[in-house]
Write an enzyme that holds these catalytic residues in place. Structure first.
Site, PDB file in Angstrom:
ATOM      1  N   TRP A   1      -5.631  14.003   8.882  1.00 58.71           N
ATOM      2  CA  TRP A   1      -4.191  14.208   9.067  1.00 58.71           C
ATOM      3  C   TRP A   1      -3.713  15.609   8.705  1.00 58.71           C
ATOM      4  O   TRP A   1      -2.527  15.864   8.710  1.00 58.71           O
ATOM      5  CB  TRP A   1      -3.402  13.148   8.282  1.00 58.71           C
ATOM      6  CG  TRP A   1      -3.937  12.875   6.906  1.00 58.71           C
ATOM      7  CD1 TRP A   1      -4.743  11.838   6.539  1.00 58.71           C
ATOM      8  CD2 TRP A   1      -3.737  13.654   5.724  1.00 58.71           C
ATOM      9  NE1 TRP A   1      -5.057  11.912   5.197  1.00 58.71           N
ATOM     10  CE2 TRP A   1      -4.451  13.022   4.680  1.00 58.71           C
ATOM     11  CE3 TRP A   1      -3.037  14.835   5.432  1.00 58.71           C
ATOM     12  CZ2 TRP A   1      -4.481  13.514   3.376  1.00 58.71           C
ATOM     13  CZ3 TRP A   1      -3.075  15.325   4.133  1.00 58.71           C
ATOM     14  CH2 TRP A   1      -3.787  14.669   3.136  1.00 58.71           C
TER      15      TRP A   1
ATOM     16  N   LYS B   1     -10.393   7.171  12.843  1.00 59.92           N
ATOM     17  CA  LYS B   1     -11.839   7.178  13.097  1.00 59.92           C
ATOM     18  C   LYS B   1     -12.472   8.519  12.738  1.00 59.92           C
ATOM     19  O   LYS B   1     -13.687   8.586  12.548  1.00 59.92           O
ATOM     20  CB  LYS B   1     -12.166   6.760  14.527  1.00 59.92           C
ATOM     21  CG  LYS B   1     -11.570   7.598  15.621  1.00 59.92           C
ATOM     22  CD  LYS B   1     -11.974   7.026  16.980  1.00 59.92           C
ATOM     23  CE  LYS B   1     -11.148   7.595  18.113  1.00 59.92           C
ATOM     24  NZ  LYS B   1      -9.701   7.265  17.986  1.00 59.92           N
TER      25      LYS B   1
ATOM     26  N   GLU C   1      -7.738   5.713  -4.061  1.00 63.44           N
ATOM     27  CA  GLU C   1      -8.221   6.351  -2.830  1.00 63.44           C
ATOM     28  C   GLU C   1      -8.408   7.834  -3.054  1.00 63.44           C
ATOM     29  O   GLU C   1      -7.579   8.482  -3.695  1.00 63.44           O
ATOM     30  CB  GLU C   1      -7.177   6.246  -1.705  1.00 63.44           C
ATOM     31  CG  GLU C   1      -6.929   4.888  -1.143  1.00 63.44           C
ATOM     32  CD  GLU C   1      -5.885   4.948  -0.012  1.00 63.44           C
ATOM     33  OE1 GLU C   1      -5.725   6.008   0.630  1.00 63.44           O
ATOM     34  OE2 GLU C   1      -5.229   3.927   0.208  1.00 63.44           O
TER      35      GLU C   1
ATOM     36  N   ASN D   1       0.849  -1.198   0.000  1.00 57.58           N
ATOM     37  CA  ASN D   1       0.000   0.000   0.000  1.00 57.58           C
ATOM     38  C   ASN D   1       0.871   1.229   0.000  1.00 57.58           C
ATOM     39  O   ASN D   1       1.776   1.365   0.831  1.00 57.58           O
ATOM     40  CB  ASN D   1      -0.889   0.042   1.244  1.00 57.58           C
ATOM     41  CG  ASN D   1      -1.952   1.122   1.141  1.00 57.58           C
ATOM     42  OD1 ASN D   1      -2.787   1.075   0.240  1.00 57.58           O
ATOM     43  ND2 ASN D   1      -1.901   2.103   2.023  1.00 57.58           N
ATOM     44  N   GLU D   2       0.623   2.125  -0.943  1.00 58.68           N
ATOM     45  CA  GLU D   2       1.359   3.396  -0.993  1.00 58.68           C
ATOM     46  C   GLU D   2       2.825   3.152  -0.631  1.00 58.68           C
ATOM     47  O   GLU D   2       3.322   3.642   0.399  1.00 58.68           O
ATOM     48  CB  GLU D   2       0.746   4.426  -0.053  1.00 58.68           C
ATOM     49  CG  GLU D   2      -0.626   4.880  -0.506  1.00 58.68           C
ATOM     50  CD  GLU D   2      -1.179   6.025   0.322  1.00 58.68           C
ATOM     51  OE1 GLU D   2      -0.727   6.221   1.461  1.00 58.68           O
ATOM     52  OE2 GLU D   2      -2.061   6.740  -0.178  1.00 58.68           O
TER      53      GLU D   2
END
Ligand code: GAL
Length: 663
Positions: A320, A361, A312, A157-158
């Site tokens: 973030w 979350k 994505e 991933n990435e």
């Protein structure tokens, strides 16, 4: 990409833009999965990426495997017509592995070992990590490679998201091998790195280290080679996983998600794209809508303008940034359709269902904490409906523009090294300003790597093309003399591939082509500007240019006693070569671009009234041309009669809206 291989689809399936998300059912109890399926079907989801961070669940202890839950997830998705882009699950090693083998943990330039407890705490060059990770890949390939529900492999991933720069002893060993391969012998390295400076001469490759924290500026070529090596180490790791997958499941295409987004710059994605079957990208909006379009255009450029997969993006807020605001009305759909306009044949989000625990979350998802009865989920359903109406676009390329902007990771890394004339220079910002200025004039631009075929472009802009090997200088000279119109800027052509300055005056590699000579750079302080004859101000940089050829035309001058010509153009064969010696900014570019564009014969495809408010992007394929009109503003825009045969939307673009039309 050697050959373009797209998702496996069932025989006879109608072409469609795929739609979905990262799906993390392992964070939820079994009952939730049925609700997921219901909501996915309601939204038109047909693809999900599964098991990206599932290593600890799949292999809870050394030699212990648990695939039952994943068997059930893949079967459940398949039974409901949802394809699985199956991750190789290697992005985040489980605690048992890093406790047993702390030697897989990355080390910073300062010598700190990064701990487990977050994610991606592994060294790209660790042989131990590779052995464990490739075992997981092999198990997954053997178990699921022939499952009809698996439509593609999603490597890791990435790659390099948190672990691109590792200064460990494993990295040092791999760096030495990479250098030996590049330079052949230590004399070659000593020459390339200019080690006669500051007593740095090496007696053998064993003495060489990554550029760990040092007493002063580390050797610039060492830094540049470490950036190249670190990118290559990620590519090498990607190839190692891909080889396992290709060996066991040759029919399943392989991708990995890039991060062409904002200032993320650790991997040369033009090089990485050559190792996968189709390009995937992750993009997160920061401040600027045009940055999204520019990133999508870079992605299309590295994909050779073939369709790519938006793996994505976010439905709304991320978690973030310093302050994380939700998207405004219209942005979810507009952002997605902008990616489609630039070649995405799949639109996915991070993530399907918003996590109730863990570090993400407060990151938005397709199904928010507040559930189904929400603006976000309604938009998700609406977007699914829109995408299903765009079957005509599927498989088509991004239609070539008249203008190309060169985008080069080598120059990005090189131009922003330390101990330079200024530390204020930002490579990507300059390129993005040209993109935006062209968009403001209704001019489409492709963004392409330096090995792209330039022959079809009327104008090629090479902003801050700092690192220019002789072969690239020859290519650009040949492009211009054969009738192309090259525009380059300050701090271009300064050095060769070893980061050695071209001697005889700046901009070394292009000096003769441009017919100018610069003895000294004159960077400007933060906030300082220099007035220009075109009525705007230069910032960041200035140069006292000596015009040395009689046929140089001066298009703008500095209004400053120490400075003369600011923008020049010179005929070259049947084309021309222009030079911009300062940061013009959007006003300055608006003032100078009409002259550069008309000289190159580039014309706008939008009526004047729409030029600054609408971005036009075109895809073309077996079903003809499809034009995307994207509202760049917060006001409604009337397209007038420019389009009639709408696949989506109408001649009245709502604020932040999109219309898509044939023809
Ligand atoms: C990406 C990552 C996802 C998720 C997302 C949040 O970098 O691949 O797993 O963390 O960011 O924006």
């Amino acid at each position: 990409m050697q050959t373009h291989r797209w998702l496996r689809t069932p025989e006879g399936a109608a072409p469609r833009i795929s739609y979905g998300a990262d799906y993390n059912p392992d964070q939820w109890s079994r009952e939730v999965w049925d609700d997921d399926v219901r909501l996915m079907k309601k939204a038109g989801v047909d693809v999900v990426s599964v098991a990206i961070f599932s290593w600890a669940k799949l292999q809870p202890a050394p030699g212990v495997w648990d695939f039952a839950w994943l068997d059930e997830v893949i079967d459940l998705m398949h039974a409901n017509g949802i394809g699985v882009d199956l991750a190789t699950a290697t992005a985040s090693p489980p605690p048992w592995l890093t406790m047993a083998h702390p030697e897989v943990l990355p080390v910073t330039a300062e010598g700190h070992v990064l701990s487990q407890g977050a994610r991606q705490h592994w060294r790209p060059t660790s042989p131990v990590f590779r052995e464990y990770a490739l075992t997981v890949v092999e198990k997954l390939a053997e178990r699921y490679g022939s499952h009809p529900g698996v439509v593609a492999w999603h490597v890791n991933n990435e790659l390099g998201c948190h672990n691109a720069y590792d200064y460990s002893d494993d990295a040092a060993a791999a760096f030495r091998a990479w250098l030996a391969d590049r330079y052949g012998d230590i004399a070659g390295l000593n020459h390339a790195w200019g080690t006669a400076f500051w007593s740095q001469a090496y007696g053998s490759f064993d003495e060489v280290l990554p550029p760990r924290l040092a007493a002063s500026f580390p050797n610039p070529t060492q830094q540049l080679d470490f950036a190249r090596f670190s990118s290559d180490a990620l590519i090498d790791y990607l190839v190692a996983e891909r080889e396992v997958l290709n060996r066991i499941t040759p029919d399943v295409p392989v991708t990995t998600n890039f991060m062409i987004t904002g200032g993320t710059r650790h991997a040369d994605y033009a090089a990485m794209a050559k190792e996968i079957d189709f390009v995937s990208n992750d993009h997160y909006v920061t401040a600027d809508r045009d940055e999204l379009a520019f990133s999508a255009a870079i992605t299309s450029g590295v994909a050779g303008h073939r369709p790519w997969f938006l793996m994505e993006h976010s439905t709304s807020a991320v978690n973030w940034q310093p302050v994380n605001r939700p998207k405004r009305a219209g942005e979810l759909i507009r952002d997605s359709l902008t990616h489609v306009a630039h070649g995405a044949d799949a639109v996915c989000f991070f993530q399907w269902r918003q996590s109730s625990a863990g570090a993400e979350k407060y990151h938005s998802a397709m199904v928010p904490h507040a559930g189904e009865d929400t603006r976000v989920y309604r938009d998700v359903v609406e977007l699914g409906r829109i995408l299903q109406g765009l079957g005509d676009v599927v498989g088509s390329d991004r239609d070539p523009a008249q203008v190309a902007i060169l985008f080069d990771w080598q120059s990005w890394w090189g131009s922003e090294l330390d101990s330079h004339p200024t530390e204020l220079l930002e490579y990507r910002r300059e390129a993005l300003e040209w993109w935006t200025a062209l968009a403001n004039l209704g001019i489409r631009a492709d963004v392409v790597p330096t090995d792209a075929d330039l022959a079809g472009y009327r104008m090629v802009v090479a902003p801050v093309l700092y690192s220019v090997p002789e072969a690239l200088a020859d290519t650009l000279r040949a492009y211009a003399t054969a009738g192309g119109h090259l525009v380059t800027t300050y701090f271009s052509g300064a050095v060769n591939e070893h980061d050695h300055a071209y001697l005889g005056g700046y901009p070394g590699a292009f000096r003769d082509l441009l017919g100018i000579r610069v003895e000294e750079f004159r960077p400007l302080f933060a906030g300082e500007t220099v007035p220009l004859s075109i009525g705007t101000n230069g910032s960041l940089w200035s140069e006292p240019i000596d015009v040395v050829a009689g046929d140089v035309e001066v298009l703008a001058t500095y209004e400053h006693e120490e400075l003369g010509a600011a923008v020049t153009r010179r005929p070259a064969g049947t084309g021309s070569a222009a030079y911009v010696s300062t940061r013009l900014g959007l006003d300055g570019l608006a003032a100078i671009l009409p002259e550069l564009l008309s000289g190159a014969g580039v014309t706008s495809e939008l009526p004047e009234a729409l030029r600054s408010s609408v971005e036009l992007v075109v895809r073309a394929g077996a079903n003809g041309r499809v034009r995307f009109f994207i509202n760049r503003t917060d006001d409604a825009v009337d397209l007038g009669g420019v389009a009639t045969d709408f696949l989506y939307g109408s001649a009245t673009l709502p604020p932040r809206g999109v219309a898509i039309a044939r023809g």
